[in-house]
Design an enzyme around this catalytic site. Structure first.
Site, mmCIF file in Angstrom:
data_model
loop_
_atom_site.group_PDB
_atom_site.id
_atom_site.type_symbol
_atom_site.label_atom_id
_atom_site.label_comp_id
_atom_site.label_asym_id
_atom_site.label_seq_id
_atom_site.Cartn_x
_atom_site.Cartn_y
_atom_site.Cartn_z
ATOM 1 N N HIS A 170 65.199 70.971 79.434
ATOM 2 C CA HIS A 170 64.851 70.009 78.390
ATOM 3 C C HIS A 170 64.517 68.650 78.998
ATOM 4 C CE1 HIS A 170 67.130 73.001 76.035
ATOM 5 N NE2 HIS A 170 66.397 72.606 75.028
ATOM 6 N N ASP A 242 59.335 78.996 75.517
ATOM 7 C CA ASP A 242 60.239 77.932 75.123
ATOM 8 C C ASP A 242 59.358 76.744 74.695
ATOM 9 O OD1 ASP A 242 62.658 76.680 74.633
ATOM 10 O OD2 ASP A 242 63.487 77.110 76.614
#
Length: 354
Positions: A170, A242
């Site tokens: 992230h 993702d």
């Protein structure tokens, strides 16, 4: 598949739905009470007027978007792994499916198939079933089968493995130095079991594996996704990326290039979870890439075949199933799990959780 702000259909989401996006993913920012979440899911599906997939990350432990009564508070998957019980894992999957279907979801981005090999990993850790790759595969397949038996698509993540990283994708682009022998012995074992079981979908990892393709994140790597996953492991389910807005991708590539390279590598569906302008950019980039011939139309047809098959099985129409939260089946599933995890009287545990 897009994310959106708030608890209502905004103009950006409505326009994207009209243009034909496959579905939407809901986060903590989108959910309220069970009744409010169910109403939003019904509104979205009614507005779409066609099969429209709604997805969520509902793993248990620290990654659970639906929390509080009447949803069951599940422990981290590490605790489930410590019991080593396939039947219990499948029951967890069935409970997750029951609760997700009740409020309108079709697809759960679970289970985690990453192997817990690095105690310093900031993002996986107790989300993994075990340090033993065989156990991760065995229990992950069982949980996924429970989900799918309950009418919710499963999604194993994050291929080809995020368990041994020391950074969070992230925030940055992790890199693993392992050779192919190590990958086949550890990281790939659960994904091979998942592929063999013929389950619905897998999610890519924004991680560099130089042994597969130097300097290219797995999400964009033809060698990782086509050669290794499709050809060597034989997986023919949906492959979803993702989120392309995660810094592991966004800090190094334009979303346009990531979407095009990811499509060429073998991704069937992209998650773009936050900004409408970024979502539009990804769509326009793919359109131009197909029109120019850079992305063969056969690649799009192949992706559509897989996505259509998933939707045919798991895309449920707008419906009112809220009353199934707390019904006899729900209570039986939840109370049995409470007893299994704590050893206490199920009624005592259920009352305490409220």
């Amino acid at each position: 598949m897009v994310g959106f702000p708030g608890t209502r259909i905004d103009a950006d989401l409505a326009a994207l739905m009209d243009d034909g996006i496959y579905g939407a993913i809901l986060f903590k920012r989108n959910v309220g009470t069970a009744a409010e979440t169910a109403a939003l899911c019904r509104d979205i599906k009614t507005r779409a007027g066609r099969p429209f997939i709604l997805s969520v990350d509902q793993e248990g432990g620290r990654v659970a978007r639906l929390r509080g009564e009447p949803f069951t508070a599940l422990p981290p998957m590490r605790e489930l792994g410590q019991r080593g019980d396939e039947a219990l894992a499948e029951r967890v999957g069935r409970l997750l499916a029951h609760e997700l279907r009740a409020v309108g979801f079709d697809w759960d981005f679970a289970p985690v198939l990453d192997v817990d090999t690095n105690p310093a990993n900031p993002v996986i850790g107790d989300r993994s079933f075990s340090r033993d790759p065989v156990e991760v595969g065995r229990l992950g397949v069982a949980l996924a089968k429970g989900l799918e038996a309950g009418g919710v698509a499963s999604c194993g993540k994050h291929f080809p493995g995020h368990g041994d990283t020391t950074t969070d994708s992230h925030l940055t682009l992790p890199k693993l130095p392992h050779d192919l022998e190590r990958l086949r012995r550890v990281e790939l074992v659960p994904f091979q079991a998942f592929a063999k079981a013929g389950l619905a979908s897998l999610m890519t990892a924004h991680v560099l594996f130089d042994a597969l393709e130097q300097g290219v994140p797995a999400t964009m790597s033809h060698r990782a996704l086509h050669d290794l996953l499709r050809k060597e492991l034989g997986f023919d389910g949906v492959l979803v990326s993702d989120d392309l807005e995660m810094k592991a991708i966004a800090d190094h590539y334009s979303v346009a290039e990531a979407a095009v390279q990811g499509t060429l590598a073998g991704v069937d569906l992209f998650l773009v979870c936050h900004k409408a302008d970024v979502q539009r950019t990804a769509i326009e980039a793919l359109v131009k890439a197909v029109e120019s011939g850079r992305v063969p139309r056969e690649r799009i047809t192949e992706a559509h075949r897989r996505l259509d098959a998933l939707a045919a099985r798991f895309a449920h129409p707008a419906e009112d199933r809220l009353a199934t939260l707390g019904d006899a089946e729900h209570r039986s599933l939840a109370e049995g799990l409470a007893s299994a995890f704590t050893g206490k009287d199920p009624t005592e545990v259920m009352l305490a959780s409220r």
